[in-house]
Enzyme design. Sequence first.
Site, PDB file in Angstrom:
ATOM      1  N   HIS A   1      36.107  36.846  42.619  1.00 50.70           N
ATOM      2  CA  HIS A   1      36.588  38.204  42.386  1.00 50.70           C
ATOM      3  C   HIS A   1      37.699  38.548  43.366  1.00 50.70           C
ATOM      4  O   HIS A   1      37.734  38.040  44.469  1.00 50.70           O
ATOM      5  CB  HIS A   1      35.472  39.235  42.624  1.00 50.70           C
ATOM      6  CG  HIS A   1      34.375  39.188  41.643  1.00 50.70           C
ATOM      7  ND1 HIS A   1      34.069  40.255  40.825  1.00 50.70           N
ATOM      8  CD2 HIS A   1      33.488  38.223  41.346  1.00 50.70           C
ATOM      9  CE1 HIS A   1      33.038  39.929  40.061  1.00 50.70           C
ATOM     10  NE2 HIS A   1      32.664  38.704  40.356  1.00 50.70           N
TER      11      HIS A   1
ATOM     12  N   GLU B   1      34.373  37.441  47.102  1.00 52.39           N
ATOM     13  CA  GLU B   1      35.247  38.600  46.882  1.00 52.39           C
ATOM     14  C   GLU B   1      36.354  38.571  47.925  1.00 52.39           C
ATOM     15  O   GLU B   1      36.091  38.419  49.113  1.00 52.39           O
ATOM     16  CB  GLU B   1      34.436  39.888  47.016  1.00 52.39           C
ATOM     17  CG  GLU B   1      35.148  41.166  46.667  1.00 52.39           C
ATOM     18  CD  GLU B   1      34.939  41.600  45.218  1.00 52.39           C
ATOM     19  OE1 GLU B   1      35.853  42.194  44.634  1.00 52.39           O
ATOM     20  OE2 GLU B   1      33.847  41.313  44.674  1.00 52.39           O
TER      21      GLU B   1
END
Lengths: 253, 253
Positions: free
Chosen positions: B51, B111
């Site tokens: 992500h 992330e």
Amino acid sequence: MLIDVNLISPLSRSSPITDSSPYEVRRAQELNNLLGPKGSTDAIDLICDLHNTTANMGLTLIHYTTSDWVTLARTSQTKITKVPVRVLVLDFPISDAYNFESVSRHGFSIEVGPQPHGVVRADIYIIMKEAVDLTIDWIHKFNSGTVFEGGDVEAFKFIKSVDYPRDPETRTLTSAIHPQLQDRDFCLLMRGDPLFFTFSRETVKPLYDCEHTHTQTHTHTHTHKNTHSNAIKHKYPCTQCNTHTLIHAYTFI
Amino acid sequence: MLIDVNLISPLSRSSPITDSSPYEVRRAQELNNLLGPKGSTDAIDLICDLHNTTANMGLTLIHYTTSDWVTLARTSQTKITKVPVRVLVLDFPISDAYNFESVSRHGFSIEVGPQPHGVVRADIYIIMKEAVDLTIDWIHKFNSGTVFEGGDVEAFKFIKSVDYPRDPETRTLTSAIHPQLQDRDFCLLMRGDPLFFTFSRETVKPLYDCEHTHTQTHTHTHTHKNTHSNAIKHKYPCTQCNTHTLIHAYTFI
């Protein structure tokens, strides 16, 4: 941004509205009727269109081939110190522009960044608010007959756009802006400076003389830096290109 | 991100597919069939979901209540030095998660930020590539029987989300994150620190004891910082709250 960049075109202003007309075309006509019609003597004096961008542009005043806003730019550069204040001149008359502010007779836009799409940053908000307050204050002074001090303003001019490297078949991007260049909008690019970083981890450098660029996102736009006095003097063809010292670029979304 | 956060739910996995089924539901079932079924012994060992975010999160490894990835986190923290490497533990078993990686038996996500939506930054790409390379290398070592050195990892835990101040009637946001807090993800917030900046230019400070927060975008998520050894030890109720010294927060989009 109230309306997209190409929607104040002659086509969008004159298309018959039907049930299937896109919202943007409908809205373009509404705004043109409300604040224009564009190019007419009935058009409103000024639309200042507010934009933000993911590019690290600081605060940039964008206007057309006109000296209308030179003293405002000088005022903004003096009073706004948190970020660089730059001037970008789009080298064509406002009547040929499609941006929303071109509906008015003296329109210009204010671009502030960096700010991601869908995010409100207080620092960007504060800078834009300062610029708007200064503009309104300047207009009040102008309307009350104030004579502004003359002087020079450094300005950037659009030259052309350069696309990212792409896969020749799929046309998908094959690189990003080089990390050494990322976020350095408006900085001078010298011949041989790294330009792109390919996803196969190679650096792409410019292979041409007069086509340096700097941008953050989708397309590149080349600008020349000139010094503008209150009466803007254009110098085309620009011999400065041959020295490789005055080519600047910016991103405009 | 291959698939949205809530789409590996029991509902999306079992809904009958029709011509009007949304693409995401169809894709969720395809992926669950291909890599799962979730919760079964047939499910693939590992999905690592990648992500990126507009938040200034650096590199954050996000996993569930498990000690699977503690040694990987320690390796990443040692080898990746350009940005902070953090660990976020979602305090529930992977079987209760809806994220894409929860289809696998040991899934986790990586992330990386900040990066605006729709923009590829080379620096973010490079960091993510390093994290993926390290993960693959770690898995090869794990599969070849390497015994990893034990040790502690500082980890953040989800506590709860806090929404932005909103207009009580329209529910629209009335503020942004305070400039002093913007981009300072994972930093400690003390009682009285500025939290929000309202569009009427007022500062909002937290009025409660144990509910400090820090975020960049839409919602706030509170986390506690704990130290995790290879076997994660939870300490609830967390008496650290009473000292106001170990409350941390992050943004997760």
